[in-house]
Design an enzyme around this catalytic site. Structure first.
Site, PDB file in Angstrom:
ATOM      1  N   CYS A 133     -67.912 -26.886  12.083  1.00 41.10           N
ATOM      2  CA  CYS A 133     -67.620 -27.322  11.423  1.00 41.10           C
ATOM      3  C   CYS A 133     -66.773 -26.376  10.631  1.00 41.10           C
ATOM      4  CB  CYS A 133     -68.424 -28.414  10.552  1.00 41.10           C
ATOM      5  SG  CYS A 133     -67.607 -29.752   9.781  1.00 41.10           S
ATOM      6  N   ASP A 179     -63.060 -36.730  18.446  1.00 38.20           N
ATOM      7  CA  ASP A 179     -63.020 -35.805  17.227  1.00 38.20           C
ATOM      8  C   ASP A 179     -61.775 -36.541  16.613  1.00 38.20           C
ATOM      9  OD1 ASP A 179     -63.647 -34.109  14.659  1.00 38.20           O
ATOM     10  OD2 ASP A 179     -64.716 -32.695  15.826  1.00 38.20           O
ATOM     11  N   HIS A 211     -68.240 -36.052  15.840  1.00 45.65           N
ATOM     12  CA  HIS A 211     -67.712 -34.934  15.087  1.00 45.65           C
ATOM     13  C   HIS A 211     -68.939 -34.631  14.322  1.00 45.65           C
ATOM     14  CE1 HIS A 211     -65.852 -31.213  12.370  1.00 45.65           C
ATOM     15  NE2 HIS A 211     -67.129 -32.056  11.461  1.00 45.65           N
TER      16      HIS A 211
END
Length: 245
Positions: A133, A179, A211
């Site tokens: 991330c 995502d 995600h």
């Protein structure tokens, strides 16, 4: 951007259970989590750049320990100077307000200092970057000789096209088909850029997950667990091929 900025979908997910094997220490004034491989070697190492929950999230420490168990010294610095997104954040937490205090001018010095300590204090000769991330951006930014030798990122955010175009080492990307921050058009843009570079690259796409799956998925869901475990294996295989010498 080849991936979009962090948003509210970054702050969900599940906590995992397990006993961590590493230790918390400091490089100067930077808190770090360090996990050693079975042979205690520091030759091949991984700089683990976390998601927005930082050192507070046990999930990340458990993944760091798994990389260590596969033969790598792993160092995970506190990227947020004691100000990660709280694991027990309120539903009203505004991630974009938080993000303004954690942009490259604040984060780059932490990454630079940690890499310096890894090479000078610990004697690391080959360093790969793992980024989940938020951390994925900084793996890409530092994928250059004398910084990071090899990179692996999962569900990355906030990567600029020029950052991706500038990489000088092998890069593996683990992505979710669902995502919102790394949607198909951004994956395709990234693939187009990587195809023009003279470096090895890989993009694996996992269905049925969102995600954050590689760190914070629900392990009680079979497909989620499978995707997380395969993503981790992707990273290990990549480092075994391109990092270990």
């Amino acid at each position: 951007m080849t991936s979009l900025p962090p948003s509210q979908c970054c702050i969900g997910g599940s906590l995992h259970e397990g006993e961590t094997q590493g230790e918390l220490t400091k490089f100067g004034d930077i808190p770090v989590y360090v996990s050693y491989p079975p042979d205690k070697s520091t030759h091949n190492a991984i700089l683990f750049l976390s998601d927005i929950f930082g050192l507070a999230l046990v999930n990340s420490k458990l993944i760091a320990d798994l990389f260590a168990a596969n033969g790598y010294l792993v160092v995970m610095p506190d990227l947020f100077q004691g100000d990660p997104v709280p694991v027990d954040h309120s539903p009203s937490f505004q991630i974009m307000d938080w993000l303004q205090g954690h942009l490259p001018p604040q984060t780059d010095p932490i990454v630079t200092a940690t890499l310096r300590e890894m090479r000078e204090r610990l004697g690391c000769q080959r360093i790969g970057g793992v980024g989940y991330c938020y951390g994925g951006k900084y793996v890409v930014r530092y994928l250059h000789p004398g910084q990071l030798d090899v990179g692996f990122v999962a569900h990355p955010t906030f990567i600029e096209p020029d950052e991706l175009k500038a990489i000088e080492g092998p890069l593996s990307i683990s992505a979710s088909a669902q995502d919102n921050l790394f949607p198909p058009e951004k994956r395709h843009e990234s693939e187009t850029i990587l195809a023009q570079l003279d470096v090895p690259y890989q993009i694996n796409i996992f269905s049925d997950v969102e995600h954050g799956f590689a760190v914070r998925c629900d392990l009680n869901k079979t497909r989620h667990r499978f995707a997380k475990e395969q993503s981790f294996s992707q990273g290990v295989t990549w480092f075994n091929q391109y990092l270990k010498k």
